[in-house]
Design an enzyme around this catalytic site. Sequence first.
Site, PDB file in Angstrom:
ATOM      1  N   THR A 243       0.842  -1.197   0.000  1.00 64.79           N
ATOM      2  CA  THR A 243       0.000   0.000   0.000  1.00 64.79           C
ATOM      3  C   THR A 243       0.881   1.251   0.000  1.00 64.79           C
ATOM      4  O   THR A 243       0.563   2.250  -0.655  1.00 64.79           O
ATOM      5  CB  THR A 243      -0.929  -0.043   1.230  1.00 64.79           C
ATOM      6  OG1 THR A 243      -1.808  -1.160   1.045  1.00 64.79           O
ATOM      7  CG2 THR A 243      -1.746   1.218   1.369  1.00 64.79           C
ATOM      8  N   GLU A 263      -2.982  -2.814  -7.312  1.00 65.23           N
ATOM      9  CA  GLU A 263      -3.260  -4.102  -6.647  1.00 65.23           C
ATOM     10  C   GLU A 263      -2.353  -4.148  -5.425  1.00 65.23           C
ATOM     11  O   GLU A 263      -1.186  -4.508  -5.524  1.00 65.23           O
ATOM     12  CB  GLU A 263      -2.925  -5.267  -7.581  1.00 65.23           C
ATOM     13  CG  GLU A 263      -3.788  -5.339  -8.823  1.00 65.23           C
ATOM     14  CD  GLU A 263      -5.188  -5.817  -8.535  1.00 65.23           C
ATOM     15  OE1 GLU A 263      -5.501  -6.190  -7.394  1.00 65.23           O
ATOM     16  OE2 GLU A 263      -5.992  -5.812  -9.483  1.00 65.23           O
ATOM     17  N   CYS A 297      -0.903 -11.934  -1.288  1.00 64.34           N
ATOM     18  CA  CYS A 297      -1.775 -10.801  -0.961  1.00 64.34           C
ATOM     19  C   CYS A 297      -3.088 -11.327  -0.402  1.00 64.34           C
ATOM     20  O   CYS A 297      -3.758 -10.640   0.371  1.00 64.34           O
ATOM     21  CB  CYS A 297      -1.997  -9.948  -2.194  1.00 64.34           C
ATOM     22  SG  CYS A 297      -2.502 -10.898  -3.625  1.00 64.34           S
TER      23      CYS A 297
HETATM   24  P1  NAD Z   1       6.781  -3.452  -2.651  1.00 66.55           P
HETATM   25  O1  NAD Z   1       5.729  -2.401  -2.574  1.00 66.55           O
HETATM   26  O2  NAD Z   1       7.949  -3.338  -1.757  1.00 66.55           O
HETATM   27  O3  NAD Z   1       7.375  -3.511  -4.150  1.00 66.55           O
HETATM   28  C1  NAD Z   1       6.553  -3.785  -5.256  1.00 66.55           C
HETATM   29  C2  NAD Z   1       7.143  -3.146  -6.500  1.00 66.55           C
HETATM   30  O4  NAD Z   1       7.031  -1.723  -6.400  1.00 66.55           O
HETATM   31  C3  NAD Z   1       8.632  -3.433  -6.712  1.00 66.55           C
HETATM   32  O5  NAD Z   1       8.852  -3.649  -8.088  1.00 66.55           O
HETATM   33  C4  NAD Z   1       9.304  -2.152  -6.236  1.00 66.55           C
HETATM   34  O6  NAD Z   1      10.555  -1.914  -6.818  1.00 66.55           O
HETATM   35  C5  NAD Z   1       8.298  -1.104  -6.660  1.00 66.55           C
HETATM   36  N1  NAD Z   1       8.294   0.143  -5.890  1.00 66.55           N
HETATM   37  C6  NAD Z   1       8.526   0.315  -4.562  1.00 66.55           C
HETATM   38  N2  NAD Z   1       8.343   1.601  -4.215  1.00 66.55           N
HETATM   39  C7  NAD Z   1       7.963   2.261  -5.341  1.00 66.55           C
HETATM   40  C8  NAD Z   1       7.597   3.617  -5.626  1.00 66.55           C
HETATM   41  N3  NAD Z   1       7.596   4.548  -4.678  1.00 66.55           N
HETATM   42  N4  NAD Z   1       7.231   3.927  -6.888  1.00 66.55           N
HETATM   43  C9  NAD Z   1       7.208   2.993  -7.859  1.00 66.55           C
HETATM   44  N5  NAD Z   1       7.566   1.708  -7.657  1.00 66.55           N
HETATM   45  C10 NAD Z   1       7.925   1.342  -6.409  1.00 66.55           C
HETATM   46  O7  NAD Z   1       6.027  -4.860  -2.461  1.00 66.55           O
HETATM   47  P2  NAD Z   1       6.644  -6.332  -2.333  1.00 66.55           P
HETATM   48  O8  NAD Z   1       7.291  -6.468  -1.002  1.00 66.55           O
HETATM   49  O9  NAD Z   1       7.423  -6.665  -3.552  1.00 66.55           O
HETATM   50  O10 NAD Z   1       5.304  -7.229  -2.387  1.00 66.55           O
HETATM   51  C11 NAD Z   1       4.480  -7.483  -1.300  1.00 66.55           C
HETATM   52  C12 NAD Z   1       3.249  -6.606  -1.297  1.00 66.55           C
HETATM   53  O11 NAD Z   1       2.559  -6.722  -2.539  1.00 66.55           O
HETATM   54  C13 NAD Z   1       2.249  -7.016  -0.236  1.00 66.55           C
HETATM   55  O12 NAD Z   1       1.719  -5.862   0.349  1.00 66.55           O
HETATM   56  C14 NAD Z   1       1.177  -7.759  -1.031  1.00 66.55           C
HETATM   57  O13 NAD Z   1      -0.082  -7.795  -0.418  1.00 66.55           O
HETATM   58  C15 NAD Z   1       1.171  -6.965  -2.295  1.00 66.55           C
HETATM   59  N6  NAD Z   1       0.593  -7.724  -3.409  1.00 66.55           N
HETATM   60  C16 NAD Z   1      -0.673  -7.415  -3.806  1.00 66.55           C
HETATM   61  C17 NAD Z   1      -1.280  -8.144  -4.830  1.00 66.55           C
HETATM   62  C18 NAD Z   1      -2.684  -7.834  -5.276  1.00 66.55           C
HETATM   63  O14 NAD Z   1      -3.039  -8.298  -6.346  1.00 66.55           O
HETATM   64  N7  NAD Z   1      -3.479  -7.092  -4.540  1.00 66.55           N
HETATM   65  C19 NAD Z   1      -0.573  -9.187  -5.452  1.00 66.55           C
HETATM   66  C20 NAD Z   1       0.727  -9.467  -5.027  1.00 66.55           C
HETATM   67  C21 NAD Z   1       1.298  -8.716  -3.998  1.00 66.55           C
END
Ligand code: NAD
Length: 510
Positions: A243, A263, A297
Site C-alpha cells: 500500500t 493491486e 496478498c
Molecule cells: P513493494 O511495494 O515493496 O514492491 C513492489 C514493486 O514496487 C517493486 O517492483 C518495487 O521496486 C516497486 N516500488 C517500490 N516503491 C515504489 C515507488 N515509490 N514507486 C514505484 N515503484 C515502487 O512490495 P513487495 O514487497 O514486492 O510485495 C508485497 C506486497 O505486494 C504485499 O503488500 C502484497 O499484499 C502486495 N501484493 C498485492 C497483490 C494484489 O493483487 N493485490 C498481489 C501481489 C502482492
Amino acid sequence: MTLPEILKALNLEAENAGVSTGNEYNGGTAAKLASYTPVTGQLIANASGATAAEYNKVIDKAQAAFLEWKTWPAPKRGEVVRQLGDELRKYKEPLGELVSYEMGKSLREGLGEVQEMIDICDFAVGLSRQLYGQTMHSERPNHRMYEQWHPIGVVGIISAFNFPVAVWSWNAALAWICGDVCVWKPSEKTPLTAIACQKITANVFKRNGVPEGVSCLVNGGAEIGKLLAEDIRIPLVSATGSTRMGKSVAVATAARLGKSLLELGGNNAIIITENANLEIALTGTVFGAVGTAGQRCTTTRRLIIHESVYDSVKNKLISAYKQLKIGNPLDDSIHVGPLIDQDAVANYMNAIEQVELQGGTFVVEGGKLSGVGFESGCYVKPCIAEVENHYAIVQHETFAPILYLIKYSTTEQAIAMQNAVPQGLSSAIMTTDMRQAELFLSAKGSDCGIANVNIGTSGAEIGGAFGGEKETGGGRESGSDSWKAYMRRQTNTINYGNEVPLAQGIKFEF
Ligand code: NAD
C-alpha cells in the site's frame, strides 16, 4: 532439475542483461541486481539494471512500436499471444522451478504460477475477438451512436516479488491483445524470472514479426518504478505491491492526470460460523495461512470464529500446525518454505513482539529457524495468536505466516469486524446456513473485492476480475471486463440524414 540445468534451459547466464526491448537491445549498465535464493542463501546470478538514460531509450522504442502494433487487427495480436501460451507450456517446468528457487515458494506453486500465465494467454486469445463496444439509440433522427474501445498506448507494469511472473502476464497478455505495448519493472528481488519471461516472449514475437519494443523490460529498484509513475508518455501504470508503494504511484500518476491500476496489500479474514463444516473451514484456513509462507496478498491473516466452536477450532489448528513441515520448498513433502529475505524475517519477528506488547497471546509460538537446512536465515515458524481485531498490529498486513484468532457472538458482529480494517482484498465465510452466506455476500456483508463462501481467501481464478477495495487500491485485473482498463473509450455519432439538428432549436442562415 538442478539450478545450472534450469538456467541453461532458460538461456540464462551468470551475468544477465536486465534491460531489453525484445531482440535488438539487451543491456543495462546501472548497478547489478544480485539474485539470492532464499532456499539456500546462494547467489543464483546477477542482472543488470537500467539507468535513467537507458529507461528513456526503452520508452522511446515502446512508443515507436505502439504506432505499428495498434494497427494490427486484434485477433492477429491474439494469435501471437496464443503462441506465447504454447511456448510457456514448453518452458513450464524450468520456469516454474526458477520461480521456486528465486522466490522461495513451493515447486507446485511455482508451476501453478506458470499455469496461470498459460491460462491468461488462453483467456486473452478469446478476448481478442470480443472487445465489444455498445450501440445506443440516438435522440436525434437519422443518427447512429456507438462506442468503440481503442488501444491506450504504453502500459507500465510494476510487479511485486511474491508473484514474480503471473501478475506481469495478467497485465501483459490483456494489454497486448488490446493493442498496447508493455514496459515491465519487476521486483528487484526477482530479476531473473523476469529476464527468462522476456526471452521467451522475444522469441515468439520475433517469429511473428512483432515490432521491437512491444514487450520491454527495465530491471531496477523503486527509482525505476518512480520514473514510470511520473512519465507523461505512459497513460496507464499498473502497479502491484505494498500500500505504501501504491500511494506513491497513485499520487505521481494523478499529478499528471495519468491512470493507475493498483493491486495492493490485503488483510484477509475467514469467518467460521457455528454452522460451518469444520473440515472445509480448517483446510481452507491452514492452506490460506501458511501457503507461500504467508506471502500472498490473499493470505488468511485473521480468523473470526463463533464462540460456540472457538475452542474446538483453536485446538484442531494447534494440532494441524504441529504437523507442518518447514524446509526446502522444492521438496514435495514440505508445507512451508522460506520468507523472501532477512528483512522479511525481521518484520515477522517485530510483529510477534508487537502482538505480545499489544495484549495478544500465542497459542502456537513463532520464531526464526536455524541449523542444517535453514542456512539462508529466511525460515520461520508459522504461528497463531489470540488477539482483538482493533490491535494496531492486527490492522496491519505483516507479510509472514502469523494467524490471528478473534472470537465473535453474532454474524453481524463478525461481518463488522471483517470489514473493520483499512484493506479490502479477500474475505470468506464458512457456513451451511444459506441466510448467513447471502448476508455475507449482500451489500450489508463483506466490503472486499473478493467474497467467498466455503472457500478460503487464498488464490483466485483468472476468469474473475481480481482486486480489492480501500487500501488494496480499487484496481481489477485478469478476467471479466478488466480489459477495459487497458483501452480508451470513444463515443461515435454518425449523421446519415440531410439535416443537422442543433440543441435548443438554434438555426443558422447560410
Ligand atoms: P513493494 O511495494 O515493496 O514492491 C513492489 C514493486 O514496487 C517493486 O517492483 C518495487 O521496486 C516497486 N516500488 C517500490 N516503491 C515504489 C515507488 N515509490 N514507486 C514505484 N515503484 C515502487 O512490495 P513487495 O514487497 O514486492 O510485495 C508485497 C506486497 O505486494 C504485499 O503488500 C502484497 O499484499 C502486495 N501484493 C498485492 C497483490 C494484489 O493483487 N493485490 C498481489 C501481489 C502482492
